[in-house]
Design a protein around this motif. Structure first.
Motif, PDB file in Angstrom:
ATOM      1  N   ASP A 107       2.210  -8.906   4.905  1.00 24.17           N
ATOM      2  CA  ASP A 107       1.506  -8.437   3.607  1.00 24.17           C
ATOM      3  C   ASP A 107       2.503  -7.678   2.505  1.00 24.17           C
ATOM      4  OD1 ASP A 107       0.781  -6.209   5.529  1.00 24.17           O
ATOM      5  OD2 ASP A 107      -0.213  -5.405   3.419  1.00 24.17           O
ATOM      6  N   ALA A 108       3.411  -6.982   3.375  1.00 27.67           N
ATOM      7  CA  ALA A 108       4.430  -5.996   2.432  1.00 27.67           C
ATOM      8  C   ALA A 108       5.153  -6.875   1.627  1.00 27.67           C
ATOM      9  CB  ALA A 108       5.137  -5.353   3.424  1.00 27.67           C
ATOM     10  N   LEU A 109       5.131  -8.188   1.777  1.00 27.46           N
ATOM     11  CA  LEU A 109       5.844  -8.964   0.666  1.00 27.46           C
ATOM     12  C   LEU A 109       5.052  -9.201  -0.664  1.00 27.46           C
ATOM     13  CD1 LEU A 109       7.156 -12.156   2.897  1.00 27.46           C
ATOM     14  CD2 LEU A 109       8.406 -10.557   1.449  1.00 27.46           C
ATOM     15  N   ARG A 110       3.948  -9.244  -0.538  1.00 28.59           N
ATOM     16  CA  ARG A 110       3.032  -9.407  -1.572  1.00 28.59           C
ATOM     17  C   ARG A 110       2.974  -7.846  -2.427  1.00 28.59           C
ATOM     18  NH1 ARG A 110      -1.716 -13.203  -2.760  1.00 28.59           N
ATOM     19  NH2 ARG A 110      -0.051 -14.631  -2.385  1.00 28.59           N
ATOM     20  N   ARG A 111       2.887  -7.095  -1.577  1.00 27.56           N
ATOM     21  CA  ARG A 111       2.827  -5.910  -2.154  1.00 27.56           C
ATOM     22  C   ARG A 111       3.919  -5.634  -2.829  1.00 27.56           C
ATOM     23  NH1 ARG A 111      -0.905  -1.583  -0.685  1.00 27.56           N
ATOM     24  NH2 ARG A 111      -2.747  -2.730   0.420  1.00 27.56           N
ATOM     25  N   VAL A 112       5.421  -5.623  -2.236  1.00 28.13           N
ATOM     26  CA  VAL A 112       6.567  -5.411  -3.165  1.00 28.13           C
ATOM     27  C   VAL A 112       6.648  -6.121  -4.291  1.00 28.13           C
ATOM     28  CG1 VAL A 112       9.083  -5.673  -2.818  1.00 28.13           C
ATOM     29  CG2 VAL A 112       7.691  -4.697  -0.879  1.00 28.13           C
ATOM     30  N   ALA A 113       6.274  -7.576  -4.174  1.00 26.04           N
ATOM     31  CA  ALA A 113       6.132  -8.483  -5.454  1.00 26.04           C
ATOM     32  C   ALA A 113       5.275  -7.886  -6.613  1.00 26.04           C
ATOM     33  CB  ALA A 113       5.783  -9.791  -5.105  1.00 26.04           C
ATOM     34  N   PHE A 114       4.072  -7.170  -6.180  1.00 29.11           N
ATOM     35  CA  PHE A 114       3.261  -6.505  -6.924  1.00 29.11           C
ATOM     36  C   PHE A 114       3.670  -5.250  -7.700  1.00 29.11           C
ATOM     37  CE2 PHE A 114      -0.273  -3.471  -7.890  1.00 29.11           C
ATOM     38  CZ  PHE A 114      -1.427  -4.288  -8.383  1.00 29.11           C
ATOM     39  N   VAL A 115       4.568  -4.584  -6.778  1.00 29.23           N
ATOM     40  CA  VAL A 115       5.054  -3.381  -7.375  1.00 29.23           C
ATOM     41  C   VAL A 115       6.037  -3.718  -8.276  1.00 29.23           C
ATOM     42  CG1 VAL A 115       6.669  -1.339  -6.639  1.00 29.23           C
ATOM     43  CG2 VAL A 115       4.626  -1.995  -5.255  1.00 29.23           C
ATOM     44  N   ARG A 116       6.759  -4.703  -7.922  1.00 33.57           N
ATOM     45  CA  ARG A 116       8.086  -4.926  -8.782  1.00 33.57           C
ATOM     46  C   ARG A 116       7.640  -5.506 -10.183  1.00 33.57           C
ATOM     47  NH1 ARG A 116      12.983  -7.451  -5.795  1.00 33.57           N
ATOM     48  NH2 ARG A 116      13.843  -6.900  -7.662  1.00 33.57           N
ATOM     49  N   ALA A 117       6.534  -6.342 -10.142  1.00 31.33           N
ATOM     50  CA  ALA A 117       5.771  -7.007 -11.219  1.00 31.33           C
ATOM     51  C   ALA A 117       5.473  -5.875 -12.245  1.00 31.33           C
ATOM     52  CB  ALA A 117       4.934  -7.852 -11.187  1.00 31.33           C
ATOM     53  N   ALA A 118       4.842  -4.870 -11.568  1.00 28.05           N
ATOM     54  CA  ALA A 118       4.093  -3.715 -12.494  1.00 28.05           C
ATOM     55  C   ALA A 118       5.286  -3.128 -13.044  1.00 28.05           C
ATOM     56  CB  ALA A 118       3.264  -2.951 -11.631  1.00 28.05           C
ATOM     57  N   GLN A 119       6.212  -2.438 -12.220  1.00 26.68           N
ATOM     58  CA  GLN A 119       7.542  -1.793 -12.809  1.00 26.68           C
ATOM     59  C   GLN A 119       8.149  -2.639 -14.022  1.00 26.68           C
ATOM     60  OE1 GLN A 119       9.767  -1.051  -8.960  1.00 26.68           O
ATOM     61  NE2 GLN A 119       9.807   0.752 -10.010  1.00 26.68           N
ATOM     62  N   ARG A 120       8.169  -3.797 -13.861  1.00 27.81           N
ATOM     63  CA  ARG A 120       8.824  -4.506 -15.002  1.00 27.81           C
ATOM     64  C   ARG A 120       8.081  -4.382 -16.357  1.00 27.81           C
ATOM     65  NH1 ARG A 120       8.783  -8.749 -11.519  1.00 27.81           N
ATOM     66  NH2 ARG A 120      10.527  -9.004 -10.376  1.00 27.81           N
ATOM     67  N   VAL A 121       7.039  -4.197 -16.334  1.00 29.20           N
ATOM     68  CA  VAL A 121       5.996  -3.996 -17.599  1.00 29.20           C
ATOM     69  C   VAL A 121       5.953  -2.471 -18.020  1.00 29.20           C
ATOM     70  CG1 VAL A 121       4.774  -6.360 -17.373  1.00 29.20           C
ATOM     71  CG2 VAL A 121       3.927  -4.273 -16.570  1.00 29.20           C
ATOM     72  N   GLY A 122       6.444  -1.742 -17.084  1.00 28.58           N
ATOM     73  CA  GLY A 122       6.494  -0.177 -17.531  1.00 28.58           C
ATOM     74  C   GLY A 122       5.438   0.573 -16.899  1.00 28.58           C
ATOM     75  N   ILE A 123       4.759  -0.050 -15.737  1.00 29.44           N
ATOM     76  CA  ILE A 123       3.933   0.903 -15.168  1.00 29.44           C
ATOM     77  C   ILE A 123       4.407   1.858 -14.214  1.00 29.44           C
ATOM     78  CG2 ILE A 123       1.750   0.695 -13.722  1.00 29.44           C
ATOM     79  CD1 ILE A 123       1.454  -0.722 -16.599  1.00 29.44           C
ATOM     80  N   PRO A 124       4.027   2.964 -14.401  1.00 28.25           N
ATOM     81  CA  PRO A 124       4.693   4.205 -13.560  1.00 28.25           C
ATOM     82  C   PRO A 124       4.189   4.047 -12.021  1.00 28.25           C
ATOM     83  CG  PRO A 124       3.426   5.284 -15.527  1.00 28.25           C
ATOM     84  CD  PRO A 124       3.071   3.773 -15.387  1.00 28.25           C
ATOM     85  N   LEU A 125       5.154   4.415 -11.277  1.00 31.37           N
ATOM     86  CA  LEU A 125       4.791   4.082  -9.657  1.00 31.37           C
ATOM     87  C   LEU A 125       3.421   4.918  -9.052  1.00 31.37           C
ATOM     88  CD1 LEU A 125       8.423   4.418  -8.206  1.00 31.37           C
ATOM     89  CD2 LEU A 125       6.930   2.443  -8.490  1.00 31.37           C
ATOM     90  N   ALA A 126       3.331   5.949  -9.783  1.00 30.71           N
ATOM     91  CA  ALA A 126       2.053   6.735  -9.165  1.00 30.71           C
ATOM     92  C   ALA A 126       0.767   5.990  -9.803  1.00 30.71           C
ATOM     93  CB  ALA A 126       1.948   8.071 -10.058  1.00 30.71           C
TER      94      ALA A 126
END
Length: 154
Positions: free
Chosen positions: A51-70
């Motif tokens: 499931d870490a694969l999907r979580r990493v994809a989720f994080v990277r997609a959110a980062q691309r649109v400027g969502i802060p990591l927190a």
């Protein structure tokens, strides 16, 4: 892209990196920030569930649109452990993030529109500069770039 056999339930950091496209150092950083998790083998090696694969994809997609990591971490924390974010999760979260992104877009538009004026005059006056002092909030106290140095000390 290397395929992971279905019977493999855990990935090494190298396998996760190869499949997700994220650098190993980024994966370590995501783990340190609580975005993904791993277990340690008896040899102290990291092992990630699939499931870490999907979580990493989720994080990277959110980062691309400027969502802060927190903000991303808080969103992932709202999901049950060991469950990957679904399309519905992304739709719900992205709808919540839309207002924040719209506000940033408006702010960037204002910055763009006034950037030439600021560079043109070169004063960086906090009394009148719409970039450093929107709506002249600080203009009553003091003017000029002196306030920038005082703000850092104060």
């Amino acid at each position: 892209m290397p395929q992971i056999p279905v019977k493999i339930h855990e990935l090494t950091v190298g396998q996760l990196s190869a499949r997700s496209g994220a650098a190993v150092s980024a994966l370590h950083f995501y783990e340190a920030k609580g975005l993904i998790s791993s277990r340690r083998t008896s040899g102290n090696q990291r092992r990630y569930t699939r499931d870490a694969l999907r979580r990493v994809a989720f994080v990277r997609a959110a980062q691309r649109v400027g969502i802060p990591l927190a903000t991303i971490r808080d969103a992932l924390a709202g999901l049950p452990e060991e469950r990957t974010p679904t399309r519905e999760d992304w739709a719900r979260l992205s709808e919540n993030w839309r207002a924040e992104l719209d506000a940033r877009i408006q702010q960037l538009g204002r910055l763009r529109d006034h950037l030439t004026d600021c560079i043109g005059c070169g004063c960086l006056s906090l009394e009148t500069c719409v970039l450093s002092n929107p709506d002249d909030v600080i203009g009553e106290q003091i003017s000029g770039s002196r306030l920038m140095g005082e703000k850092k000390r104060g």
